[in-house]
Design an enzyme around this catalytic site. Sequence first.
Site, PDB file in Angstrom:
ATOM      1  N   GLU A   1      -4.937  -8.713  -0.408  1.00  0.00           N
ATOM      2  CA  GLU A   1      -5.728  -8.404   0.797  1.00  0.00           C
ATOM      3  C   GLU A   1      -7.180  -8.298   0.383  1.00  0.00           C
ATOM      4  OE1 GLU A   1      -4.408  -5.338   3.504  1.00  0.00           O
ATOM      5  OE2 GLU A   1      -2.282  -5.794   3.085  1.00  0.00           O
TER       6      GLU A   1
ATOM      7  N   GLU B   1       0.844  -1.211   0.000  1.00  0.00           N
ATOM      8  CA  GLU B   1       0.000   0.000   0.000  1.00  0.00           C
ATOM      9  C   GLU B   1       0.875   1.255   0.000  1.00  0.00           C
ATOM     10  OE1 GLU B   1      -3.249  -0.188   2.843  1.00  0.00           O
ATOM     11  OE2 GLU B   1      -4.105  -1.907   1.796  1.00  0.00           O
TER      12      GLU B   1
HETATM   13  O1  AHR Z   1      -5.119  -5.962   6.913  1.00  0.00           O
HETATM   14  C1  AHR Z   1      -5.059  -4.796   7.667  1.00  0.00           C
HETATM   15  C2  AHR Z   1      -4.427  -3.634   6.910  1.00  0.00           C
HETATM   16  O2  AHR Z   1      -5.237  -3.296   5.823  1.00  0.00           O
HETATM   17  C3  AHR Z   1      -3.082  -3.891   6.278  1.00  0.00           C
HETATM   18  O3  AHR Z   1      -2.043  -3.732   7.169  1.00  0.00           O
HETATM   19  C4  AHR Z   1      -3.026  -2.864   5.197  1.00  0.00           C
HETATM   20  O4  AHR Z   1      -2.247  -3.263   4.113  1.00  0.00           O
HETATM   21  C5  AHR Z   1      -4.485  -2.653   4.834  1.00  0.00           C
HETATM   22  O5  AHR Z   1      -4.825  -1.311   4.794  1.00  0.00           O
END
Ligand code: AHR
Length: 498
Positions: free
Chosen positions: A300, A173
């Site tokens: 994710e 991110e």
């Molecule tokens: O999964 C929780 C968080 O969500 C992670 O650390 C990040 O990459 C995302 O914003």
Amino acid sequence: MNQIVVNADLGKATISRHIYGHFAEHLGRCIYGGFWVGEDSSIPNTRGIRNDIVEALRAVQIPNLRWPGGCFADEYHWMDGIGPKEQRPTMINTHWGGVTENNHFGTHEFMDMCAQLGCEPYICGNLGSGTVQEMQQWVEYLTSDGRSPMADLRRRNGREEPWQVKFWGMGNENWGCGGTMRAEYYADEYRRYQTYARNFGSNQLYKIACGPRNDDYHWTEVLMKNGRNMWGALLMHGLSLHYYTPDNPYRQQHSATQFGESEWSYILKTAALMDDLIANHSAIMDQYDPDKHVGLIVDEWGTWYAVESGTHPRFLYQQNSIRDALVAALTLNILNRHCERVTMANIAQTVNVLQALILTEADSDRIVLTPTYHVFEMYKVHQDATLLPLDLRCDDYVCGEHTMPGLGASASRDKAGRVHISVCNLNPSHSADVRCEVRGMDLNVIRGRVLTADRMNDHNTFDAPEQVRPTTFQGVTIHDNQCTITLPAKSVVVLELN
Ligand code: AHR
């Protein structure tokens, strides 16, 4: 009438097992108090890693595990997590609650855990606050078999042989917690960092660039256009995508277990958007990479609600109901169907955080397998199977302003020739009859399992761990080489055809 047509004798793309991947971050009780209890714990463990968690994840055939974050990855300095534990420096986990991290779970512990799980490591390097040299040295430490400062340091820390590490992320991110970068700036940084992430010996890295969040198509466009060398060759094997259900700022408005049908339908409709996001990002990738050399890595995904009352707001601990099982089933069907472009995905996160497969009770040896766990267990039949063409016509599920297809489905043929069809019924109140035609095979034996619940918010607890669990599915009949399936309300069904 709902209808599914599957062509059992067609299909060419493989559903990579890595679509069923996982994610473990130094966040809340995912690592500490989740996977890791330490060698001295009374909870049964192997070199500090909980045996019951390893056993449960082996049962779902966990194919890979992403670590150490997440946002934590871009603040993590790997050298703090090697060597004798008592000499490892502590740090503050600034992103996740400001708690003290003792670095007892580091590189060796993670690689040991992957070996115990029988899965491939997926390491996310620090691009946001680290250096090129630091990332270069981590790759060398892990994978070099030569005589070099890093390989020798690894040997001094007790590991003679290099490990094999394929999946390597260049930051996380980086448009947000990983450095607040513009796509153009990150693309240049990506090019620089990936240059020095070397292949040692037989180890071949699969380099994954930080990709967009949600519908940031500009980010995808820039990375696909600029993530190249001066001769135009793409410098990445994968580009990531993050998508949570629901997005900020709506998360705090949703409880994991206290909800009515309006929230039920909102969450499922939001989860179903994954299909459009993947289609749209893939269309951009197709323009720059028509032969699909670069995988879209959905590393994710999952539900993100308000935390359970009484828990730390930054530990992201939430319960998991049959609604989450539907989100998982819907999403995995979508990912399966996009397997030509989507080559890996990682649910967030495996233990005690967000849409977890496993919850552990604090300071106890009790664990709970969530409804989401059961979906991963039922769907493991799709791992490395051939995606089959499937045509689904179904009634809409309508709740107030939310309208969506009432069913989701995908099908595959495994190496032994068995065909599996996974179907989910999103309607929380009404069963669905589905006529299913399977072309290209004689329908003989059909076995099935179903996951459902009496109430929309049913979930498993430490005192009632089997409230939601799969059972044998009885709702299928065969006639004239077709079958009729009666899906219970709010259910996930996986059928096996021979
Ligand atoms: O999964 C929780 C968080 O969500 C992670 O650390 C990040 O990459 C995302 O914003």
